[in-house]
Design an enzyme around this catalytic site. Structure first.
Site, PDB file in Angstrom:
ATOM      1  N   ASP A 118       0.809  -1.228   0.000  1.00  0.00           N
ATOM      2  CA  ASP A 118       0.000   0.000   0.000  1.00  0.00           C
ATOM      3  C   ASP A 118       0.836   1.270   0.000  1.00  0.00           C
ATOM      4  O   ASP A 118       0.439   2.303   0.552  1.00  0.00           O
ATOM      5  CB  ASP A 118      -0.970   0.002   1.204  1.00  0.00           C
ATOM      6  N   LYS A 122       1.789   1.955  -5.135  1.00  0.00           N
ATOM      7  CA  LYS A 122       2.283   1.357  -6.387  1.00  0.00           C
ATOM      8  C   LYS A 122       1.346   1.655  -7.547  1.00  0.00           C
ATOM      9  O   LYS A 122       1.789   1.960  -8.651  1.00  0.00           O
ATOM     10  CB  LYS A 122       2.436  -0.171  -6.222  1.00  0.00           C
ATOM     11  N   GLY A 136      -4.545  -4.379  -3.745  1.00  0.00           N
ATOM     12  CA  GLY A 136      -5.557  -3.339  -3.960  1.00  0.00           C
ATOM     13  C   GLY A 136      -4.812  -2.089  -4.363  1.00  0.00           C
ATOM     14  O   GLY A 136      -4.110  -1.506  -3.551  1.00  0.00           O
ATOM     15  N   HIS A 137      -4.877  -1.730  -5.642  1.00  0.00           N
ATOM     16  CA  HIS A 137      -4.108  -0.591  -6.147  1.00  0.00           C
ATOM     17  C   HIS A 137      -5.075   0.522  -6.528  1.00  0.00           C
ATOM     18  O   HIS A 137      -5.993   0.319  -7.323  1.00  0.00           O
ATOM     19  CB  HIS A 137      -3.254  -1.025  -7.345  1.00  0.00           C
ATOM     20  N   GLN A 173       1.963  -6.304  -3.302  1.00  0.00           N
ATOM     21  CA  GLN A 173       2.521  -6.468  -1.963  1.00  0.00           C
ATOM     22  C   GLN A 173       3.874  -5.740  -1.874  1.00  0.00           C
ATOM     23  O   GLN A 173       4.032  -4.723  -2.520  1.00  0.00           O
ATOM     24  CB  GLN A 173       2.633  -7.955  -1.579  1.00  0.00           C
ATOM     25  N   ARG A 175      -5.252   0.423   8.733  1.00  0.00           N
ATOM     26  CA  ARG A 175      -3.834   0.039   8.669  1.00  0.00           C
ATOM     27  C   ARG A 175      -3.093   0.545   9.900  1.00  0.00           C
ATOM     28  O   ARG A 175      -3.385   1.634  10.396  1.00  0.00           O
ATOM     29  CB  ARG A 175      -3.183   0.623   7.413  1.00  0.00           C
ATOM     30  N   SER A 190       5.746  11.653  -4.714  1.00  0.00           N
ATOM     31  CA  SER A 190       4.311  11.806  -4.914  1.00  0.00           C
ATOM     32  C   SER A 190       3.742  12.655  -3.790  1.00  0.00           C
ATOM     33  O   SER A 190       4.075  12.448  -2.624  1.00  0.00           O
ATOM     34  CB  SER A 190       3.660  10.420  -4.945  1.00  0.00           C
ATOM     35  N   THR A 191       2.893  13.611  -4.149  1.00  0.00           N
ATOM     36  CA  THR A 191       2.431  14.578  -3.149  1.00  0.00           C
ATOM     37  C   THR A 191       0.904  14.636  -3.005  1.00  0.00           C
ATOM     38  O   THR A 191       0.395  15.507  -2.298  1.00  0.00           O
ATOM     39  CB  THR A 191       2.964  15.979  -3.497  1.00  0.00           C
TER      40      THR A 191
HETATM   41  P1  GDP Z   1      -0.722   0.199  -3.512  1.00  0.00           P
HETATM   42  O1  GDP Z   1      -1.323  -1.047  -2.987  1.00  0.00           O
HETATM   43  O2  GDP Z   1       0.759   0.263  -3.280  1.00  0.00           O
HETATM   44  O3  GDP Z   1      -1.085   0.497  -4.933  1.00  0.00           O
HETATM   45  O4  GDP Z   1      -1.343   1.380  -2.630  1.00  0.00           O
HETATM   46  P2  GDP Z   1      -2.919   1.569  -2.264  1.00  0.00           P
HETATM   47  O5  GDP Z   1      -3.604   2.106  -3.456  1.00  0.00           O
HETATM   48  O6  GDP Z   1      -3.463   0.352  -1.606  1.00  0.00           O
HETATM   49  O7  GDP Z   1      -2.793   2.653  -1.108  1.00  0.00           O
HETATM   50  C1  GDP Z   1      -2.199   3.892  -1.317  1.00  0.00           C
HETATM   51  C2  GDP Z   1      -3.222   4.992  -0.993  1.00  0.00           C
HETATM   52  O8  GDP Z   1      -2.558   6.236  -0.924  1.00  0.00           O
HETATM   53  C3  GDP Z   1      -4.276   5.149  -2.058  1.00  0.00           C
HETATM   54  O9  GDP Z   1      -5.469   5.546  -1.446  1.00  0.00           O
HETATM   55  C4  GDP Z   1      -3.735   6.277  -2.941  1.00  0.00           C
HETATM   56  O10 GDP Z   1      -4.758   7.005  -3.605  1.00  0.00           O
HETATM   57  C5  GDP Z   1      -3.059   7.143  -1.906  1.00  0.00           C
HETATM   58  N1  GDP Z   1      -1.880   7.886  -2.370  1.00  0.00           N
HETATM   59  C6  GDP Z   1      -0.927   7.517  -3.265  1.00  0.00           C
HETATM   60  N2  GDP Z   1       0.049   8.450  -3.347  1.00  0.00           N
HETATM   61  C7  GDP Z   1      -0.307   9.428  -2.475  1.00  0.00           C
HETATM   62  C8  GDP Z   1       0.328  10.667  -2.080  1.00  0.00           C
HETATM   63  O11 GDP Z   1       1.398  11.021  -2.532  1.00  0.00           O
HETATM   64  N3  GDP Z   1      -0.340  11.406  -1.134  1.00  0.00           N
HETATM   65  C9  GDP Z   1      -1.512  11.012  -0.586  1.00  0.00           C
HETATM   66  N4  GDP Z   1      -2.072  11.789   0.338  1.00  0.00           N
HETATM   67  N5  GDP Z   1      -2.134   9.856  -0.933  1.00  0.00           N
HETATM   68  C10 GDP Z   1      -1.518   9.079  -1.856  1.00  0.00           C
HETATM   69  P1  IMO Z   2      -0.895  -4.297  -2.221  1.00  0.00           P
HETATM   70  O1  IMO Z   2      -0.487  -4.845  -3.573  1.00  0.00           O
HETATM   71  C1  IMO Z   2      -0.921  -4.739   2.086  1.00  0.00           C
HETATM   72  C2  IMO Z   2      -0.942  -8.829   3.649  1.00  0.00           C
HETATM   73  C3  IMO Z   2      -2.158  -9.287   4.400  1.00  0.00           C
HETATM   74  C4  IMO Z   2      -1.515 -10.260   5.374  1.00  0.00           C
HETATM   75  C5  IMO Z   2      -0.429 -10.911   4.529  1.00  0.00           C
HETATM   76  C6  IMO Z   2      -0.819 -12.243   3.917  1.00  0.00           C
HETATM   77  O2  IMO Z   2      -2.156  -3.520  -2.258  1.00  0.00           O
HETATM   78  O3  IMO Z   2       0.232  -3.573  -1.582  1.00  0.00           O
HETATM   79  P2  IMO Z   2      -2.431 -12.935   1.922  1.00  0.00           P
HETATM   80  O4  IMO Z   2      -3.896 -12.693   1.732  1.00  0.00           O
HETATM   81  O5  IMO Z   2      -1.577 -12.355   0.843  1.00  0.00           O
HETATM   82  O6  IMO Z   2      -2.105 -14.371   2.198  1.00  0.00           O
HETATM   83  O7  IMO Z   2      -2.079 -12.135   3.301  1.00  0.00           O
HETATM   84  O8  IMO Z   2      -0.127  -9.988   3.498  1.00  0.00           O
HETATM   85  N1  IMO Z   2      -1.205  -8.300   2.286  1.00  0.00           N
HETATM   86  C7  IMO Z   2      -1.153  -7.010   1.974  1.00  0.00           C
HETATM   87  N2  IMO Z   2      -0.940  -5.922   2.735  1.00  0.00           N
HETATM   88  N3  IMO Z   2      -1.078  -4.609   0.753  1.00  0.00           N
HETATM   89  C8  IMO Z   2      -1.253  -5.683  -0.032  1.00  0.00           C
HETATM   90  O9  IMO Z   2      -1.268  -5.615  -1.373  1.00  0.00           O
HETATM   91  C9  IMO Z   2      -1.336  -6.954   0.566  1.00  0.00           C
HETATM   92  N4  IMO Z   2      -1.533  -8.206   0.111  1.00  0.00           N
HETATM   93  C10 IMO Z   2      -1.433  -9.022   1.166  1.00  0.00           C
HETATM   94  O10 IMO Z   2      -2.777  -8.215   5.063  1.00  0.00           O
HETATM   95  O11 IMO Z   2      -0.895  -9.549   6.417  1.00  0.00           O
HETATM   96 MG    MG Z   3      -2.856  -1.696  -1.771  1.00  0.00          MG
END
Ligand code: GDP
Ligand code: IMO
Ligand code: MG
Length: 429
Positions: free
Chosen positions: A13, A16, A40-41, A223, A304, A412-413
């Site tokens: 999270d 990415k 979850g992206h 991840q 989180r 990223s901001t």
């Molecule tokens: P990923 O799993 O690595 O793709 O990340 P997620 O999408 O699960 O979580 C990142 C969260 O941070 C999302 O809600 C994005 O919209 C948000 N986000 C990404 N870059 C920035 C940033 O630079 N600033 C802020 N405030 N939010 C951001």
């Molecule tokens: P993105 O791509 C954050 C965590 C789960 C758990 C562990 C194992 O959005 O960054 P699993 O279901 O994969 O067997 O769970 O890994 N986990 C993540 N945490 N971002 C993710 O994906 C994750 N995918 C799995 O919370 O701790």
């Molecule tokens: Mg994510």
């Protein structure tokens, strides 16, 4: 021509999805190579939010998306996600999405086993997403997985289901969970087959040809390194390798094709699920970071855990993940803090460490050693150039570069696509 691999450098999270979407304008193909719909992206484009789990984030740019053999695919989840993003106006057809014919499938029995095992673990639970990721990878390694290509062979499917059910129903019954019948599973898979097979092909061939033709490939990791099955905080990890080397094995390209490795890290740190988190903040500052960063799991909806940036861990992720440049995200979330701490080592049993040891006892006992940096009062939200950043924010970024031993190539901001500062083009040769 240079390719780029994006991987998470913390516990997931990191942003990415946003970074991949931004970089996708410079790429021809965006490829997922590991993980499944546990990812979850989130992409925010002109105020519209897209949440992608299995689909490569390049689809929002109209680029060809590829799901590589290293991904575990839940066909029901895939079709549901395709339906959802089509509803938001994205085009997903066999012309825009290709799926590796040799990728392993996630079936309902995998999710059932994942959840039954988690509840049996009680307080020692991993905190998985409950989506069957672990059991599906187990079956793949155990050579009993049903793969995408099997959907075209009803006899193969039938024989494989016998073997799978012998194994899974025994386990499920032992855990007191509901078992599955072959007839229902087979009928559903045969129903899904014509919806999935038009996307299937030997993607390794297409990717190798694209590479030869000088097309730019962007590999989208899911991840993060601290959730890597070998290098992460085992057993509190996911069931795939998340390091950049997997971009090759998870797609059918050689390691030379991976290109520039971009590690994504938040300017602080978060973790979903259980496991060690040395710099975790359980005080008001942790709550503030969570509120301002909207730190709720994209997949799980769970809050989180939040903490200070852990430079020791990110440095380790840089080394084992082969990271050549860092994209630092969510700098804006730190705006207004009078001072900011950064973890620079651990004290474990009176000894000082500059890495996180592998043993769970040592990981749980690790007490972070902090360096305190000056905060900034000004807003960095939406900044699009270095010149827009307060001096203390620049100093913070520079100190992180030193500590993690990698240059910051992107900043990223905000969640919005274009609120990004490029220091160096990762696609530049
Ligand atoms: P990923 O799993 O690595 O793709 O990340 P997620 O999408 O699960 O979580 C990142 C969260 O941070 C999302 O809600 C994005 O919209 C948000 N986000 C990404 N870059 C920035 C940033 O630079 N600033 C802020 N405030 N939010 C951001
Ligand atoms: P993105 O791509 C954050 C965590 C789960 C758990 C562990 C194992 O959005 O960054 P699993 O279901 O994969 O067997 O769970 O890994 N986990 C993540 N945490 N971002 C993710 O994906 C994750 N995918 C799995 O919370 O701790
Ligand atoms: Mg994510």
């Amino acid at each position: 021509m240079a390719n780029v691999a994006v991987i998470g450098a913390q516990w997931g999270d990191e942003g990415k999805g946003k970074v991949v979407d931004w970089l996708a304008s410079r790429a021809d193909i965006v490829v997922r190579f590991q993980g499944g719909h546990n990812a979850g992206h989130t992409l925010v484009v002109n105020g519209e939010t897209y949440k992608l789990s299995l689909l490569p984030s390049g689809l929002a740019r109209g680029k060809l998306g590829v799901i590589g053999n290293g991904v575990v695919i839940d066909p029901e989840a895939l079709l549901a996600e395709i339906g959802r993003v089509r509803g938001q106006g994205l085009t997903v057809t066999p012309e825009t999405l290709r799926i590796a014919e040799n990728a392993a499938l996630i079936l309902p029995l995998h999710g059932a086993l994942d959840r039954a095992r988690e509840s049996a673990r009680g307080a020692r639970k991993i905190g998985t997403t409950g989506r069957g990721i672990g059991p599906a990878y187990e079956d793949k390694v155990a050579r009993r997985a049903i793969r995408v290509c099997d959907l075209a062979e009803p006899d193969t499917l039938s024989a494989k289901l016998d073997e799978l059910l012998l194994h899974h129903n025994t386990l499920l019954a032992g855990l007191g969970a509901e078992t599955f019948t072959k007839e229902a599973l087979l009928a559903r898979l045969l129903e899904l087959a014509p919806q999935i097979l038009p996307f299937a092909e030997p993607v390794w061939e297409r990717l190798n040809e694209a590479r030869q033709a000088g097309r730019r490939i962007l590999f989208e990791g899911a991840q993060a390194v601290m959730l890597d099955n070998d290098h992460g905080t085992y057993p509190f990890v996911t069931s795939s390798n998340t390091v950049s080397a997997t971009a090759a094995s998870g797609t059918g390209l050689g390691p030379q094709a991976v290109g520039f490795v971009l590690g994504i890290a938040k300017a602080y740190c978060t973790r979903v699920g259980s496991g060690p988190f040395p710099t975790e903040l359980t005080d008001d500052t942790g709550t503030l970071l969570g509120d301002r960063g909207h730190e709720f799991g994209t997949v799980t909806g769970r809050r989180r855990r939040c903490g200070w940036f852990d430079a020791t861990l990110v440095r380790q992720a840089v080394k084992v993940g082969g990271v050549q440049g860092l994209a630092l995200t969510k700098l804006d979330v730190l705006d207004g803090l009078p001072e900011i701490k950064v973890g620079v080592g651990y004290r474990i049993g009176g000894e000082l460490f500059r890495r996180l040891p592998a043993a769970p006892g040592a990981q749980a006992a690790a007490e972070p050693v902090y360096e305190t940096l000056e905060g900034w009062a000004e807003s960095t939200r939406g900044a699009r150039s270095w010149a827009d950043l307060p001096a203390a924010a620049v100093k913070y970024v520079r100190r992180i570069e030193e500590l993690v031993e990698a240059p910051v190539t992107l900043l990223s901001t905000s969640p919005e696509r274009d609120d990004t500062i490029m220091v160096r083009d990762p696609f530049a040769d």
